[in-house]
Write a protein that holds these residues in place. Structure first.
Motif, PDB file in Angstrom:
ATOM      1  N   ASP A  56      32.934  27.513  -9.838  1.00  0.00           N
ATOM      2  CA  ASP A  56      31.722  26.753 -10.149  1.00  0.00           C
ATOM      3  C   ASP A  56      31.622  25.496  -9.292  1.00  0.00           C
ATOM      4  OD1 ASP A  56      30.776  28.439 -12.271  1.00  0.00           O
ATOM      5  OD2 ASP A  56      32.462  27.693 -13.458  1.00  0.00           O
ATOM      6  N   ALA A  57      32.739  24.999  -8.847  1.00  0.00           N
ATOM      7  CA  ALA A  57      32.745  23.811  -7.989  1.00  0.00           C
ATOM      8  C   ALA A  57      34.002  23.823  -7.119  1.00  0.00           C
ATOM      9  CB  ALA A  57      32.718  22.539  -8.835  1.00  0.00           C
ATOM     10  N   SER A  58      33.898  23.234  -5.959  1.00  0.00           N
ATOM     11  CA  SER A  58      35.049  23.106  -5.053  1.00  0.00           C
ATOM     12  C   SER A  58      34.940  21.772  -4.332  1.00  0.00           C
ATOM     13  CB  SER A  58      35.070  24.223  -4.000  1.00  0.00           C
ATOM     14  OG  SER A  58      35.339  25.461  -4.577  1.00  0.00           O
TER      15      SER A  58
ATOM     16  N   ALA B 127      34.024  25.659 -18.224  1.00  0.00           N
ATOM     17  CA  ALA B 127      33.703  26.272 -19.513  1.00  0.00           C
ATOM     18  C   ALA B 127      32.242  25.963 -19.858  1.00  0.00           C
ATOM     19  CB  ALA B 127      34.634  25.732 -20.590  1.00  0.00           C
ATOM     20  N   ASP B 128      31.770  26.540 -20.952  1.00  0.00           N
ATOM     21  CA  ASP B 128      30.368  26.330 -21.342  1.00  0.00           C
ATOM     22  C   ASP B 128      30.052  24.867 -21.600  1.00  0.00           C
ATOM     23  OD1 ASP B 128      29.962  28.998 -21.089  1.00  0.00           O
ATOM     24  OD2 ASP B 128      30.187  29.439 -23.236  1.00  0.00           O
ATOM     25  N   ASP B 129      31.057  24.114 -22.034  1.00  0.00           N
ATOM     26  CA  ASP B 129      30.816  22.698 -22.329  1.00  0.00           C
ATOM     27  C   ASP B 129      30.922  21.813 -21.088  1.00  0.00           C
ATOM     28  OD1 ASP B 129      33.504  22.762 -21.827  1.00  0.00           O
ATOM     29  OD2 ASP B 129      34.124  21.913 -23.759  1.00  0.00           O
TER      30      ASP B 129
ATOM     31  N   GLY C 285      36.859  16.726 -18.561  1.00  0.00           N
ATOM     32  CA  GLY C 285      35.498  16.573 -18.054  1.00  0.00           C
ATOM     33  C   GLY C 285      35.509  15.656 -16.837  1.00  0.00           C
ATOM     34  N   ALA C 286      34.322  15.435 -16.303  1.00  0.00           N
ATOM     35  CA  ALA C 286      34.226  14.619 -15.087  1.00  0.00           C
ATOM     36  C   ALA C 286      34.751  13.202 -15.314  1.00  0.00           C
ATOM     37  CB  ALA C 286      32.767  14.577 -14.609  1.00  0.00           C
ATOM     38  N   ASP C 287      34.363  12.603 -16.435  1.00  0.00           N
ATOM     39  CA  ASP C 287      34.847  11.245 -16.712  1.00  0.00           C
ATOM     40  C   ASP C 287      36.359  11.228 -16.889  1.00  0.00           C
ATOM     41  OD1 ASP C 287      32.291  10.346 -16.566  1.00  0.00           O
ATOM     42  OD2 ASP C 287      31.975  10.236 -18.739  1.00  0.00           O
TER      43      ASP C 287
END
Lengths: 399, 134
Positions: free
Chosen positions: B25-27, B46-48, B79-81
């Motif tokens: 989904d991301a690299s 994940a979905d979240d 998560g990102a944070d």
């Protein structure tokens, strides 16, 4: 002989210190540091601008430094341009030649080049629209003579190193000069690695430009030299603009000063140039045939000792012909950065990485770079043995 | 002592195999031009929006590889944070003597005294933050 040389370098008196990173920066004699300090304490003034006593002293010292460099190169003082370093010298040469280059032209650059010798041409190729052609290297890291065939009548500039900062291979400059000049191209030579190993005569070699740095030649940082063949310099425009490089300035333009000042915009590195002259004076006092013979023995010992260790591969020529005391190597399963750090822990200073030579690393298949041990006139057998012991110990730690 | 950096725990971590993910989904990729370390990290979310799985390729020194292995274990659920905060916490551990943000990072405490190697350990954590848009 070595102990007498080493005594000139106060830092080498540190117990357990083995400096094998001279290809990045040579140590400097205490005398050079004293000369630079003495200049700044007694003759610190801008040059070629003032009429006061300090300015006269600075003028005399700076002009004498230019004469000293000219003597080192067997050249005229009017062919010696002081710069802030070898990188700036090579950039000035490229910028001065840029106006001659455009679509349909080519510039040939060897894959042995340090980034300072290839990036100016890569940048100019994008800007001016000419084609950059890479000169091939052999598997053992020498310029491949067969690759010179890409130099044809479209080629306007050839840029090669006199000696590789990675493999230590010395380039056959007269051979390259013959091919370049037959095609009508200008030859720019990076002498950063060669100049620390004794006097150079760029005109006799066939170069049109020859650059080297102060800090690799036992001198101060912040100073370099661009030698240009008198007749070539005379035809070129300045590359940088500012004080000192002009004749008359009007509202619509200006005239250029004569070389070498045409290429020295702004305040030059005065004290550093004076220090470089002191370093060259120190070099002139050495018995260079004896120094080279001793360094060749140490290099042979490095090559033999390293290849006897498990998993070690030499990056560069295995033979002693036409090579400097610069030995790069890899160790299977051991990253160069880890090896270099472990060696540093034992007082052995080397360099690990791509050595600002990514085009060469890529063609040699060295994704992770290599370790480089480089000698100078002050290097001794203890340095080499410390390296060999250190590499063996590092391998034991990392495996 | 430089050799203190290369304990068995670090060597075992560095030996962990990594592989790129198919259709992540991301690299993101970052390199350290001084030493040549280069880390590419793939992330499956994940979905979240939190990390479900990571993969990647590490071209780097032993410390960089070991740090990437620790990160691969820790990343799921972040998560990102969280990723940005983790990179900051690892930097604080190395540069300011802060406690390791989680026990597995204790193996890297000896790196504190070797400023030139901080970047090797930090690189994978920065790459995760970058992959998640931070």
């Amino acid at each position: 002989m070595t102990s007498a040389i080493r005594e000139a370098f106060p830092v080498l008196g540190r117990a357990g210190f083995h400096y094998l990173d001279s290809a990045a920066m040579a140590q400097t004699p205490g005398r050079v540091v004293e000369v630079v300090a003495a200049h700044d304490l007694a003759a610190r003034a801008n040059v070629h601008r003032g009429l006061h006593e300090m300015a006269r002293l600075a003028d005399d010292a700076y002009d004498a430094a230019r004469e000293a460099v000219a003597g080192f190169l067997g050249a005229g003082a009017d062919e010696v341009v002081f710069t802030g370093g070898c990188t700036l010298a090579l950039n000035i040469a490229a910028r001065a030649l840029a106006g001659r280059l455009g679509p349909g032209d080519t510039v040939a650059v060897s894959r042995l080049e340090h980034h300072s010798s290839c990036l100016p041409w890569l940048a100019l190729a994008a800007e001016r629209g000419f084609e950059l052609r890479w000169l091939a290297v052999t598997a053992d890291g020498r310029l491949d003579p067969a690759g010179l065939s890409v130099i044809d009548r479209r080629c306007k500039v050839v840029a090669v190193t006199h000696a590789s900062n990675v493999t230590g291979a010395v380039t056959d400059i007269p051979l390259v000069a013959g091919v370049a000049h037959a095609a009508g191209a200008v030859l720019v030579v990076d002498g950063a690695q060669m100049a620390p190993h004794g006097k150079v005569d760029p005109r006799a070699l066939g170069a049109d430009f020859y650059a080297f740095s102060g800090h690799k030649t036992y001198g101060p940082t912040g100073v370099g030299v661009l030698w240009g063949r008198r007749e070539v310099l005379a035809e070129l425009p300045p590359a940088l603009f500012g004080g000192g490089m002009v004749g008359e300035v009007s509202d619509t333009g200006f005239t250029w000063a004569e070389p070498p000042r045409r290429f020295e915009a702004g305040t030059p590195p005065v004290a550093q140039a004076v220090g470089l002259a002191a370093a060259l004076d120190w070099m002139a006092g050495l018995d260079w045939p004896a120094v080279r013979a001793r360094l060749a023995l140490l290099t042979r010992r490095m090559l033999d000792g390293l290849t006897a260790l498990p998993g070690v591969g030499i990056v560069g020529p295995g033979e002693m012909e036409a090579r400097l005391p610069v030995v790069s190597f890899t160790v299977a399963g051991c990253h160069p950065h880890d090896l270099s750090h472990l060696l540093a822990g034992r007082g052995v200073a080397v360099r690990g990485g791509h050595h600002c030579a990514q085009p060469l690393m890529r063609v040699l298949g060295l994704d992770e770079g290599c370790v480089r041990a480089s000698l100078a006139a002050y290097s001794d057998a203890a340095d080499v043995e410390a390296l060999l012991d250190g590499v063996a110990a590092a391998i034991a730690v990392l495996r | 002592m430089s050799a203190d950096l290369y304990g068995q725990a670090i060597k075992d971590l560095a030996a962990a195999e990594t592989a790129r993910l198919d259709s992540p989904d991301a690299s993101a990729t970052l390199d350290n031009p001084l030493c040549g370390d280069k880390v590419t990290l793939d992330v499956r979310l994940a979905d979240d929006g939190r990390v479900a799985e990571t993969g990647g390729a590490v071209k780097g020194c032993l410390l960089c590889k070991a740090a990437a292995a620790v990160l691969a274990e820790r990343a799921p659920g972040l998560g990102a944070d969280d990723a940005a905060a983790l990179a900051a916490d690892v930097a604080a551990m190395l540069k300011q003597g802060a406690e390791p943000p989680f026990p597995a990072l204790a193996a890297f405490v000896p790196v504190r005294g070797h400023k030139s190697r901080h970047g090797c350990v930090l690189l994978p954590f920065k790459v995760l933050a970058k992959a998640l848009g931070r």
